[in-house]
Design a protein around this motif. Sequence first.
Motif, PDB file in Angstrom:
ATOM      1  N   LEU A  29     -66.511 -38.474 -35.657  1.00 22.73           N
ATOM      2  CA  LEU A  29     -66.699 -38.318 -37.106  1.00 22.73           C
ATOM      3  C   LEU A  29     -66.349 -39.618 -37.827  1.00 22.73           C
ATOM      4  CD1 LEU A  29     -65.189 -34.751 -37.506  1.00 22.73           C
ATOM      5  CD2 LEU A  29     -67.493 -35.390 -38.210  1.00 22.73           C
ATOM      6  N   ASN A  30     -65.266 -40.238 -37.405  1.00 23.35           N
ATOM      7  CA  ASN A  30     -64.866 -41.510 -38.015  1.00 23.35           C
ATOM      8  C   ASN A  30     -65.953 -42.561 -37.820  1.00 23.35           C
ATOM      9  OD1 ASN A  30     -62.458 -40.392 -38.806  1.00 23.35           O
ATOM     10  ND2 ASN A  30     -61.282 -41.222 -37.114  1.00 23.35           N
ATOM     11  N   VAL A  40     -74.256 -34.689 -41.591  1.00 25.21           N
ATOM     12  CA  VAL A  40     -73.361 -35.544 -42.357  1.00 25.21           C
ATOM     13  C   VAL A  40     -74.191 -36.498 -43.208  1.00 25.21           C
ATOM     14  CG1 VAL A  40     -71.698 -37.422 -42.179  1.00 25.21           C
ATOM     15  CG2 VAL A  40     -71.485 -35.427 -40.701  1.00 25.21           C
ATOM     16  N   MET A  94     -66.797 -36.121 -48.146  1.00 21.64           N
ATOM     17  CA  MET A  94     -67.211 -35.000 -47.293  1.00 21.64           C
ATOM     18  C   MET A  94     -66.032 -34.552 -46.423  1.00 21.64           C
ATOM     19  SD  MET A  94     -70.386 -34.745 -44.735  1.00 21.64           S
ATOM     20  CE  MET A  94     -70.890 -33.152 -44.141  1.00 21.64           C
ATOM     21  N   LYS A  95     -65.742 -33.251 -46.471  1.00 20.84           N
ATOM     22  CA  LYS A  95     -64.600 -32.706 -45.720  1.00 20.84           C
ATOM     23  C   LYS A  95     -65.104 -31.949 -44.493  1.00 20.84           C
ATOM     24  CE  LYS A  95     -61.150 -32.028 -49.368  1.00 20.84           C
ATOM     25  NZ  LYS A  95     -61.746 -32.857 -50.421  1.00 20.84           N
ATOM     26  N   VAL A  96     -64.553 -32.314 -43.342  1.00 24.81           N
ATOM     27  CA  VAL A  96     -64.983 -31.673 -42.095  1.00 24.81           C
ATOM     28  C   VAL A  96     -63.775 -31.044 -41.408  1.00 24.81           C
ATOM     29  CG1 VAL A  96     -66.121 -32.008 -39.876  1.00 24.81           C
ATOM     30  CG2 VAL A  96     -66.853 -33.360 -41.844  1.00 24.81           C
ATOM     31  N   VAL A 145     -73.459 -39.326 -45.492  1.00 24.56           N
ATOM     32  CA  VAL A 145     -72.347 -40.151 -45.997  1.00 24.56           C
ATOM     33  C   VAL A 145     -72.753 -40.825 -47.288  1.00 24.56           C
ATOM     34  CG1 VAL A 145     -70.757 -42.023 -45.444  1.00 24.56           C
ATOM     35  CG2 VAL A 145     -71.638 -40.554 -43.634  1.00 24.56           C
ATOM     36  N   ILE A 178     -67.004 -40.640 -41.563  1.00 27.66           N
ATOM     37  CA  ILE A 178     -66.273 -39.505 -42.140  1.00 27.66           C
ATOM     38  C   ILE A 178     -64.790 -39.676 -41.864  1.00 27.66           C
ATOM     39  CG2 ILE A 178     -65.984 -36.992 -42.149  1.00 27.66           C
ATOM     40  CD1 ILE A 178     -68.720 -37.907 -43.038  1.00 27.66           C
ATOM     41  N   LYS A 179     -64.036 -39.862 -42.910  1.00 23.44           N
ATOM     42  CA  LYS A 179     -62.599 -40.040 -42.738  1.00 23.44           C
ATOM     43  C   LYS A 179     -61.822 -38.791 -43.153  1.00 23.44           C
ATOM     44  CE  LYS A 179     -63.418 -44.383 -41.736  1.00 23.44           C
ATOM     45  NZ  LYS A 179     -63.549 -44.731 -40.311  1.00 23.44           N
ATOM     46  N   ASP A 180     -62.482 -37.947 -43.946  1.00 24.93           N
ATOM     47  CA  ASP A 180     -61.797 -36.791 -44.500  1.00 24.93           C
ATOM     48  C   ASP A 180     -61.882 -35.618 -43.515  1.00 24.93           C
ATOM     49  OD1 ASP A 180     -60.250 -35.846 -46.476  1.00 24.93           O
ATOM     50  OD2 ASP A 180     -61.845 -35.575 -47.960  1.00 24.93           O
ATOM     51  N   THR A 181     -61.130 -35.729 -42.430  1.00 23.18           N
ATOM     52  CA  THR A 181     -61.198 -34.702 -41.389  1.00 23.18           C
ATOM     53  C   THR A 181     -59.925 -33.875 -41.362  1.00 23.18           C
ATOM     54  OG1 THR A 181     -60.331 -36.239 -39.761  1.00 23.18           O
ATOM     55  CG2 THR A 181     -62.715 -36.088 -39.919  1.00 23.18           C
TER      56      THR A 181
END
Lengths: 189, 148, 119
Positions: free
Chosen positions: C20-21, C117, C1-3, C119, C25-28
Amino acid sequence: MTEMAGQDILAEVLQRNSSLFQSPRETQETKDLPEGIQTCVEASTVQVFKTMCGIDLTRNERIDGRCDAFNFDASGIVTITGATQATVAVRFPKQLALACTNALLGKTSDRIDEEVVDVIGEIANMVVGGAKERFAAPNLTLGLPLVVTGSGHRVLMPPQVNILSSLFSSASGDCIVEIGIKPSADSRE
Amino acid sequence: MISTEDILTITENVFTTMIDSPVELDNDESDLAAHAPITGCVQIAGEWSGAVLVQTTGDFATQAASKMLMLDQAEVCIEDRQDTMAEIANMIGGNIKSLVPGPSTLSLPTVTTGEDFDIRIFGTTVENSVAMTANGQQLKVIVCRGCE
Amino acid sequence: MKVLVVDDSGVMRKIIVRALNACGIKDTFEARDGVDGWTQFQATPFDLVLTDWNMPEMSGLEFLKEIRGSGSTVPVIMVTTEGEKGRVIEAIQAGVTDYLCKPFEQEDLQRKLDKYVAV
């Protein structure tokens, strides 16, 4: 994934505003008074430190004028222009500035670096933004946050300005919020 | 863009009018920090947003206060110097405001002193920084423009 | 997932990215204003956008209008100090998906993220 309808978004924000401003929201009768601004700034300061940094501030006393009894290491300053002309300075000792940075960014530092300066500017901006909302006077414009760092620096306002200082304490150190307000008769443009 | 000529003209006008002190451009960009610096700052908010900083030495602030307040230099106290710098920043800032697109308002001035301090104004970039001398003392006017 | 996180304050971007992390969510991706955000938005298919309102070059509202004007239905959360009713309505009319007023508690942000989100 849930999407909020427009009326739900609006209701949520208005609900947040009403719980935020239920006390002390200034009345029409008191809001032109400097004390009204001071009350709004104090409430916003406590809220910003609590919600953003998890730091409980207790307001200890108010001083009519500057408070030179303490040395500070950093100051976040935001000006207000419009029907009321004012300057708000949130003055930090190093320990409190570092504690805020740690709470916000999870970063441990032993000196006031760029990120700490960013945090001070952001906090000052939110304090004055929140106070402006509480004060609810139309046509007020906030200036860009200005941050001064340096041990023992002094930030002064011109002599025609009435200065009100609020002293706060916390487990991470004391801070002062100074509000300089130009008397309203002179500030109308 | 506020040109160097505009800043020099405005600063010269303020200093010659208020304290009868000529102002000249200077190439010396050496650090004011070593000379008990004092900085006056005003912000401009509105159609054009930004800030104007006036930096000089403690000595020159004393000389300026002495002239503006008609006091002997020995009589000038720290508050006199600060009030003078606030007024000078206000006058230079007010003149610069008249050069930028309006409507806009001028903030209350602030004055910063200390042995060693830094000032950062968020959301701005330095549009022009002009080093000058007045009465043999360093003087700098910095115009910062909001990124918007 | 891209944020995509758009804010002119580096601190605020870090706070949001940190949250977010914490959600996994790592893809920031970070953008410093609306123009930067819009450039990145056109180049990358994002699943969620969080944007400030008051930013240089292009405001969050203008950025939101660009996104909706392109036909995208990506969730956009406005994270801002603009809590006045008129402003909120303006954002809703422009197609905002959700709204978070600053200052906010970490849990408020977390709650908003949890909604969008997966995940």
